[in-house]
Design an enzyme around this catalytic site. Structure first.
Site, PDB file in Angstrom:
ATOM      1  N   HIS A 455       0.829  -1.205   0.000  1.00 55.13           N
ATOM      2  CA  HIS A 455       0.000   0.000   0.000  1.00 55.13           C
ATOM      3  C   HIS A 455       0.868   1.261   0.000  1.00 55.13           C
ATOM      4  O   HIS A 455       0.690   2.155  -0.842  1.00 55.13           O
ATOM      5  CB  HIS A 455      -0.914  -0.018   1.231  1.00 55.13           C
ATOM      6  CG  HIS A 455      -1.793   1.176   1.361  1.00 55.13           C
ATOM      7  ND1 HIS A 455      -3.106   1.190   0.965  1.00 55.13           N
ATOM      8  CD2 HIS A 455      -1.546   2.425   1.843  1.00 55.13           C
ATOM      9  CE1 HIS A 455      -3.629   2.383   1.191  1.00 55.13           C
ATOM     10  NE2 HIS A 455      -2.697   3.157   1.735  1.00 55.13           N
ATOM     11  N   GLU A 456       1.788   1.338   0.945  1.00 51.54           N
ATOM     12  CA  GLU A 456       2.649   2.526   1.013  1.00 51.54           C
ATOM     13  C   GLU A 456       3.550   2.620  -0.215  1.00 51.54           C
ATOM     14  O   GLU A 456       3.876   3.721  -0.683  1.00 51.54           O
ATOM     15  CB  GLU A 456       3.472   2.513   2.301  1.00 51.54           C
ATOM     16  CG  GLU A 456       2.636   2.515   3.574  1.00 51.54           C
ATOM     17  CD  GLU A 456       1.615   3.637   3.638  1.00 51.54           C
ATOM     18  OE1 GLU A 456       1.858   4.709   3.037  1.00 51.54           O
ATOM     19  OE2 GLU A 456       0.562   3.444   4.280  1.00 51.54           O
ATOM     20  N   HIS A 459       1.704   4.444  -2.873  1.00 52.03           N
ATOM     21  CA  HIS A 459       1.841   5.899  -2.722  1.00 52.03           C
ATOM     22  C   HIS A 459       3.185   6.371  -3.290  1.00 52.03           C
ATOM     23  O   HIS A 459       3.267   7.406  -3.974  1.00 52.03           O
ATOM     24  CB  HIS A 459       1.777   6.276  -1.238  1.00 52.03           C
ATOM     25  CG  HIS A 459       0.405   6.314  -0.655  1.00 52.03           C
ATOM     26  ND1 HIS A 459      -0.636   7.023  -1.204  1.00 52.03           N
ATOM     27  CD2 HIS A 459      -0.095   5.735   0.471  1.00 52.03           C
ATOM     28  CE1 HIS A 459      -1.719   6.894  -0.453  1.00 52.03           C
ATOM     29  NE2 HIS A 459      -1.418   6.108   0.574  1.00 52.03           N
ATOM     30  N   HIS A 462       3.208   6.600  -6.973  1.00 55.85           N
ATOM     31  CA  HIS A 462       2.442   7.768  -7.411  1.00 55.85           C
ATOM     32  C   HIS A 462       3.331   9.019  -7.418  1.00 55.85           C
ATOM     33  O   HIS A 462       3.263   9.852  -8.341  1.00 55.85           O
ATOM     34  CB  HIS A 462       1.256   7.961  -6.465  1.00 55.85           C
ATOM     35  CG  HIS A 462       0.194   8.878  -6.965  1.00 55.85           C
ATOM     36  ND1 HIS A 462      -0.919   9.201  -6.223  1.00 55.85           N
ATOM     37  CD2 HIS A 462       0.054   9.549  -8.131  1.00 55.85           C
ATOM     38  CE1 HIS A 462      -1.683  10.024  -6.901  1.00 55.85           C
ATOM     39  NE2 HIS A 462      -1.108  10.258  -8.065  1.00 55.85           N
TER      40      HIS A 462
END
Length: 659
Positions: A455-456, A459, A462
């Site tokens: 998940h991190e 980020h 992105h």
């Protein structure tokens, strides 16, 4: 005094010299960089030149580079390596930065020039127009249109909110640090060897003998899932859920004041509630739209959760409590789904999971990650990675995975430098932080912890793959209910049979994981949606009530929160909302999951590593930053607006009858 925060950083990637930066450097550095930024703003606001995009909005974008550099280093350290010296100056740093930002927002000359450019924005290109619109809205949201008396009160509120946020976070850290459970061998029934080893190591590091358990979320969830000692499960659960709910680190008075001040701030800006002000520029646009999604999901999730509870009651032979749920859910997964969480953990070592994340980024986007031992981190556990592709360097990534007392709890991603090319290419410097229990190089993760790492990392991708001109539009600087989309999206890869197989997970265990993905989804959705509804309710009060404890209680009663579940975060330790950027926006996780589930269905159809689909996702979602409306980016990728059907299907709630 030599101050590394004021020096040119000539090392690889222009990375901060963390091995030389100390707490004593920050306040003197802030004096210098704030004064420099004030001079830059004065030059923009004080000129008599006709306002233009270049001499106003682009000039603002170019200003404050030295300040941004020092500010980002400070907030990185204050969250990931907050020793007592940093904690001591954090209130002062917060106050100085808030005062400085407010002076800029309330400068009538500067706002007049921004407004003049905004009036002529239709003549600009799409990215420039977006930047001007964002800049204008930012000034208005910062109080630029208020009269002098209201501006003064607005500034007081922002400074006080900064102080309260710091105190809230410090209380949570202190409450976590103050509690631990030291057990003997006789108390460990049911706990897998990996959990025992981690607890033994923690005890040794604390100068004790035995097995030490803390309030780190992963530690708590492991204990609640595997410990056969019901009395100890209750003790751990009560300690975890009651953090800062009274006692020496009581956060209720802070919460009441924060909520009241947020309401007053919103009313000064002309909004009825803080939630209305916060969501004006979100994808949802309004609290009603966000609540409508939550309530649609809640209805199905609660019914499913009650059915799950009945099954667990039958398995346990008694009516279970909140400290029993995870234990009997784990038993159910073993007995009915053939999924042993402890067995899964044996395969998911930290190094392997990190390598799998890097490999997925390589196969999707052509990225390569090279360890850089010559670039210091802020702690020996931190590692630096040069990121590149066939076109050359992409950026720098730091990973900080291991729990320690100086870190805030949870997991997050941050930027030490954002991508831009306003005056030539500037590569991003990004970091991800988690809190996994340390054993050794073979530190083992649960499936949920592996999901958190991915998940991190989503980020981080992105931010790393941003390709915009202006720093304010780069990477993750998007609507709050869009920012979780790329990160939730990345979680799918750690659950794929192809990736799990590469860890050596046996095929029968992979099949069990797939079966279990839709099991217990009522519980998981109720936890998340319940916290989101409470967050919206407390920030959508038109009365500005400060009795937040009763609002929380009334909301949970209204929605029928099952006692055996409870919300994911009680308000007294809800750092996302009171020491982070998710106030009135915790719903964003579910909103983003609608986007994520829909987008991933395209990869399910085309192939997990389909190069065309991956290229489109990179170009239309990851690279775009905030250069256009978030819905436009989703439509550009998917060809239409998102459909909730994919979220309900992914969570196994699609055919659940309404209450």
């Amino acid at each position: 005094m030599s101050n590394p925060l004021l020096e040119r950083w000539d090392g690889p990637f222009g990375a901060p010299p963390f091995d030389r930066i100390e707490a004593r450097h920050f306040l003197p550095a802030l004096d210098v960089v704030i004064e420099k930024h004030e001079a830059e703003i004065e030059a923009i606001a004080g000129t008599t030149d006709v306002p233009s995009f270049d001499n106003v909005v682009a000039a603002i974008e170019r200003s404050g580079t030295a300040l941004a550099r020092a500010r980002r280093v400070f907030w990185t350290l204050s969250s990931a390596q907050a020793d007592e010296n940093l904690r001591a100056i954090e209130p002062e740093v917060s106050a100085r930065l808030t005062r400085h930002a407010t002076r800029i927002d309330h400068d009538p000359r500067l706002f007049a020039r921004v407004a003049a450019v905004w009036q002529a924005r239709e003549d600009l290109g799409p990215e420039e127009r977006r930047l001007v619109e964002n800049s204008y809205r930012g000034f208005v949201a910062g109080g630029a249109l208020l009269d002098p008396t209201a501006k003064a009160r607005f500034a007081e509120i922002d400074i006080r909110l900064g102080e309260l946020s710091v105190r809230f976070g410090h209380n949570v850290m202190a409450a976590n640090a103050d509690w631990s459970l030291l057990l003997t061998e006789d108390d460990l029934a049911g706990l897998p060897e990996a959990i025992r080893s981690a607890a033994s190591r923690r005890a040794e590091q604390a100068g004790s003998r035995g097995y030490r358990f803390t309030l780190d979320r992963g530690d708590v969830e492991d204990f609640l899932s595997f410990s056969e000692r019901r009395d100890l499960r209750e003790q751990v659960w009560r300690a975890f859920t009651s953090r800062c709910d009274g006692g020496a680190h009581d956060n209720w008075p802070i919460i009441d004041e924060i909520v009241a001040l947020r309401h007053e701030r919103a009313r000064l800006l002309g909004f009825a509630t803080y939630a209305e002000a916060k969501l004006e520029d979100s994808m949802a646009r309004s609290p009603d739209a966000a609540m409508a999604l939550l309530e649609r999901v809640w209805t199905s999730a609660r019914e499913q959760a009650l059915r799950e509870k009945a099954e667990l009651d039958a398995l346990a032979g008694f009516v279970i409590e909140a400290w029993d749920w995870r234990f009997y859910a784990e038993q159910q997964r073993r007995e009915h789904l053939a999924l042993d969480g402890g067995a899964v953990k044996q395969h998911l070592t930290l190094d392997k999971v990190r390598s799998a994340a890097f490999e997925c980024a390589g196969r999707l986007y052509g990225l390569r990650f090279s360890a850089r031992s010559d670039i210091p981190g802020w702690h020996p556990d931190v590692r630096a990675w040069a990121v590149s592709d066939d076109q050359g360097d992409v950026g720098l990534l730091y990973t900080d995975y291991i729990a320690r007392p100086e870190k805030h709890g949870g997991a997050w991603m941050g930027s030490l430098r954002v991508q831009e090319q306003i005056d030539g290419p500037v590569l991003p410097i990004i970091y991800t932080v988690t809190n996994f229990a340390k054993l050794d190089a073979g530190t083992r993760l649960s499936l949920d912890e592996a999901r958190t790492l991915f998940h991190e990392f989503g980020h981080a991708l992105h931010a790393l793959l941003s390709r915009v001109t202006y720093p304010s539009l780069a990477g993750t600087a998007v609507a709050r209910d869009f920012v979780e989309f790329p990160s939730k999206f990345m979680e799918h890869w750690i659950l794929s049979p192809e990736i799990l197989g590469e860890f050596g997970v046996p095929s029968e265990l992979i099949e069990a994981i797939a079966r279990a993905e839709q099991a217990d989804q009522g519980f998981a959705t109720v936890e998340l949606a319940g916290a989101s509804i409470v967050d919206l309710d407390i920030h959508n009060q038109t009365s500005g009530s400060t009795d937040v404890r009763n609002i929380e209680r009334a909301t949970l009663h209204r929605i029928g929160m099952p006692d055996a579940i409870g919300i994911r975060h009680r308000l007294p330790h809800f750092t996302h909302v009171f020491d982070g950027g998710y106030a009135a926006a915790y719903y964003s996780y579910l909103w983003s999951e609608v986007l994520d589930a829909d987008a991933f269905s395209a990869f399910e159809d085309a192939g997990l590593f389909d190069p065309v689909m991956a290229g489109r996702f990179r170009q239309e979602i990851l690279a775009r930053g905030d250069t256009r409306d978030a819905m436009a980016s989703f439509v550009a990728f998917r060809g239409r607006e998102p459909n909730e059907h994919f979220l309900l299907r992914a969570r196994g709630l699609e055919d659940t009858p309404a209450a």
